[in-house]
Design a protein around this motif. Structure first.
Motif, PDB file in Angstrom:
ATOM      1  N   SER A  90       0.715  11.086   2.229  1.00  0.00           N
ATOM      2  CA  SER A  90       0.293  11.527   3.559  1.00  0.00           C
ATOM      3  C   SER A  90      -1.058  12.232   3.576  1.00  0.00           C
ATOM      4  CB  SER A  90       1.349  12.459   4.177  1.00  0.00           C
ATOM      5  OG  SER A  90       1.465  13.653   3.433  1.00  0.00           O
ATOM      6  N   MET A  91      -1.608  12.588   2.419  1.00  0.00           N
ATOM      7  CA  MET A  91      -2.876  13.312   2.372  1.00  0.00           C
ATOM      8  C   MET A  91      -4.001  12.530   1.714  1.00  0.00           C
ATOM      9  SD  MET A  91      -1.424  17.048   1.210  1.00  0.00           S
ATOM     10  CE  MET A  91      -0.009  17.799   1.998  1.00  0.00           C
ATOM     11  N   SER A  92      -3.733  11.908   0.574  1.00  0.00           N
ATOM     12  CA  SER A  92      -4.783  11.258  -0.219  1.00  0.00           C
ATOM     13  C   SER A  92      -5.547  10.189   0.546  1.00  0.00           C
ATOM     14  CB  SER A  92      -4.184  10.633  -1.487  1.00  0.00           C
ATOM     15  OG  SER A  92      -3.718  11.626  -2.362  1.00  0.00           O
ATOM     16  N   GLY A  93      -4.855   9.484   1.429  1.00  0.00           N
ATOM     17  CA  GLY A  93      -5.511   8.428   2.189  1.00  0.00           C
ATOM     18  C   GLY A  93      -6.665   8.931   3.034  1.00  0.00           C
ATOM     19  N   ASP A 123      -3.965   0.596   1.757  1.00  0.00           N
ATOM     20  CA  ASP A 123      -3.645   1.341   2.972  1.00  0.00           C
ATOM     21  C   ASP A 123      -2.173   1.739   2.945  1.00  0.00           C
ATOM     22  OD1 ASP A 123      -2.535   1.166   6.016  1.00  0.00           O
ATOM     23  OD2 ASP A 123      -4.573   1.975   5.961  1.00  0.00           O
ATOM     24  N   GLU A 124      -1.910   3.019   3.072  1.00  0.00           N
ATOM     25  CA  GLU A 124      -0.533   3.512   2.980  1.00  0.00           C
ATOM     26  C   GLU A 124       0.377   2.924   4.055  1.00  0.00           C
ATOM     27  OE1 GLU A 124      -3.077   6.415   0.862  1.00  0.00           O
ATOM     28  OE2 GLU A 124      -3.198   5.395   2.800  1.00  0.00           O
ATOM     29  N   THR A 126       0.094  -0.086   5.689  1.00  0.00           N
ATOM     30  CA  THR A 126       0.298  -1.536   5.695  1.00  0.00           C
ATOM     31  C   THR A 126       0.678  -2.121   4.346  1.00  0.00           C
ATOM     32  OG1 THR A 126      -2.065  -1.953   5.313  1.00  0.00           O
ATOM     33  CG2 THR A 126      -1.328  -1.810   7.603  1.00  0.00           C
ATOM     34  N   ASN A 127       0.436  -1.397   3.253  1.00  0.00           N
ATOM     35  CA  ASN A 127       0.700  -1.941   1.920  1.00  0.00           C
ATOM     36  C   ASN A 127       2.030  -1.500   1.309  1.00  0.00           C
ATOM     37  OD1 ASN A 127      -2.792  -1.750   1.228  1.00  0.00           O
ATOM     38  ND2 ASN A 127      -1.635  -3.592   1.595  1.00  0.00           N
ATOM     39  N   PHE A 128       2.766  -0.637   2.020  1.00  0.00           N
ATOM     40  CA  PHE A 128       4.030  -0.142   1.471  1.00  0.00           C
ATOM     41  C   PHE A 128       5.153  -0.229   2.493  1.00  0.00           C
ATOM     42  CE2 PHE A 128       0.732   2.168  -0.843  1.00  0.00           C
ATOM     43  CZ  PHE A 128       1.104   1.928  -2.162  1.00  0.00           C
ATOM     44  N   THR A 129       6.363  -0.414   1.984  1.00  0.00           N
ATOM     45  CA  THR A 129       7.583  -0.317   2.786  1.00  0.00           C
ATOM     46  C   THR A 129       8.370   0.884   2.264  1.00  0.00           C
ATOM     47  OG1 THR A 129       7.734  -2.691   3.191  1.00  0.00           O
ATOM     48  CG2 THR A 129       9.772  -1.414   3.382  1.00  0.00           C
ATOM     49  N   PRO A 130       8.683   1.867   3.108  1.00  0.00           N
ATOM     50  CA  PRO A 130       9.424   3.030   2.632  1.00  0.00           C
ATOM     51  C   PRO A 130      10.878   2.717   2.308  1.00  0.00           C
ATOM     52  CG  PRO A 130       9.113   3.173   4.995  1.00  0.00           C
ATOM     53  CD  PRO A 130       8.324   1.983   4.525  1.00  0.00           C
ATOM     54  N   ILE A 131      11.339   3.217   1.187  1.00  0.00           N
ATOM     55  CA  ILE A 131      12.755   3.156   0.818  1.00  0.00           C
ATOM     56  C   ILE A 131      13.462   4.383   1.369  1.00  0.00           C
ATOM     57  CG2 ILE A 131      14.355   3.216  -1.154  1.00  0.00           C
ATOM     58  CD1 ILE A 131      12.070   1.675  -2.686  1.00  0.00           C
ATOM     59  N   GLY A 132      12.716   5.475   1.496  1.00  0.00           N
ATOM     60  CA  GLY A 132      13.256   6.701   2.072  1.00  0.00           C
ATOM     61  C   GLY A 132      12.891   7.918   1.259  1.00  0.00           C
ATOM     62  N   SER A 133      13.131   9.073   1.825  1.00  0.00           N
ATOM     63  CA  SER A 133      12.874  10.322   1.114  1.00  0.00           C
ATOM     64  C   SER A 133      14.006  10.618   0.148  1.00  0.00           C
ATOM     65  CB  SER A 133      12.705  11.480   2.096  1.00  0.00           C
ATOM     66  OG  SER A 133      13.923  11.724   2.782  1.00  0.00           O
TER      67      SER A 133
END
Length: 327
Positions: free
Chosen positions: A102-105, A114-115, A117-124
């Motif tokens: 959430s910060m580095s981008g 790109d955080e 468009t290039n990733f699918t979240p599995i979850g926290s």
């Protein structure tokens, strides 16, 4: 974060085969092929340690082999980039903290991915907090006294951080903005020298990861005056939250989460999420995490997506308003 928990083209023809291959994978996943869980930091840090606990549990719950692969560098962007470019088949995953996703981008525009468009979240997976700590070498003993002096002497007080753009640095700047005060950032080469500067009084204040802060608070080397979580820490229940004591609504924690490359089949995403959720309910896992001041906080992919959007917007606003750069 770096403190330890233990104190420790393919050609067109080939591309045309990918959808069928991906569709055939979920039923057998993970099967006999090893799953790589990439951690963008060196071994031994909190992200790495929690990732290894999760990998061990996923191996038990889902079968197959889950292996942690460390790819450190550039504030987590090297490891993240590796996962962003991986095949979306569930065999290369990212385990990261909020500083990375959430910060580095906002700080590394040339990172190559790109955080969103290039990733699918599995979850926290889990959460940990920081403590706002003061040096006992100075007369201030609570957060109110620190804010009052900072307002009386703008820019005269200083805080220690281990690098521009680090989670602790960003959370400190979020606090300073909320409190309406000016405090100079003194950057040190790592968490250990930053802590030493606080203990000796070279700086007046620092935001310190709970696992590092708590032992030093107990032996009197530093004074923990507030915690960054929304609720008080069960490991230091007498210490108020920043929201209680000074800045209503304040929250700044490190939330570890898992991601897969965009396009990974949803059945695999859901299977991994269910495995993580089960792992975080194991009593032995919860006890081990607690020793490192880490607590389960599991969100589904559906719950996590709006959270990610909100967090990225929040930290972009902080970076812009505070003039933060990674240089």
């Amino acid at each position: 974060m770096t403190a330890t928990l233990t104190r420790r083209g393919l050609g067109a023809a080939t591309l045309g085969l990918l959808p069928a291959a991906a569709a055939a994978q979920p039923a057998a996943y993970p099967g006999t092929r090893p799953v790589s869980i990439v951690v963008s930091f060196a071994p031994g840090g909190s992200t790495d340690t929690v990732a290894r606990i999760v990998a061990q549990q996923l191996q038990r719950i889902l079968g197959g082999s889950f292996v942690v692969e460390n790819r450190p560098g550039a504030s987590g962007t090297i490891g993240s980039g590796h996962v962003a470019r991986a095949r979306p088949d569930g065999y290369t995953l990212l385990f990261a903290g909020s500083g990375t996703y959430s910060m580095s981008g906002h700080l590394y525009p040339q990172r190559g991915y790109d955080e969103e468009t290039n990733f699918t979240p599995i979850g926290s997976v889990s959460t940990s907090s920081l403590f706002m700590c003061l040096s006992p070498k100075h007369p201030m003993r609570d957060i109110g006294a620190f804010i009052a002096r900072a307002k009386a002497e703008p820019g005269k007080l200083s805080y220690a951080s281990s690098g521009a753009g680090s989670s602790a640095h960003m959370i400190t700047e979020l606090f300073l903005e909320g409190a309406g005060i000016q405090v100079e950032n003194i950057t040190y080469r790592g968490g250990a020298p930053a802590m030493q500067a606080l203990i000796t009084g070279e700086v007046q204040m620092a935001f310190v990861e709970a696992v590092t802060a708590l032992p030093q608070m107990r032996n009197g080397d530093i004074i923990g005056v507030a915690v960054t979580s929304a609720q008080r820490s069960p490991l230091a229940p007498d210490v108020p939250t920043i929201a209680e004591a000074a800045v209503p609504g304040f929250e700044g924690t490190t939330l570890l989460a898992m991601f897969a490359p965009a396009g990974t089949p949803d059945e695999i995403i859901q299977r991994l999420h269910r495995g993580v959720a089960e792992a975080m309910q194991v009593p032995e896992v919860m006890a081990t995490l607690r020793t490192g001041a880490v607590f389960p906080r599991v969100m589904t992919p559906e719950e996590f997506r709006p959270f990610l959007t909100s967090e990225r917007r929040r930290w972009l606003a902080v970076i812009r308003s505070r003039g933060i750069s990674a240089q």
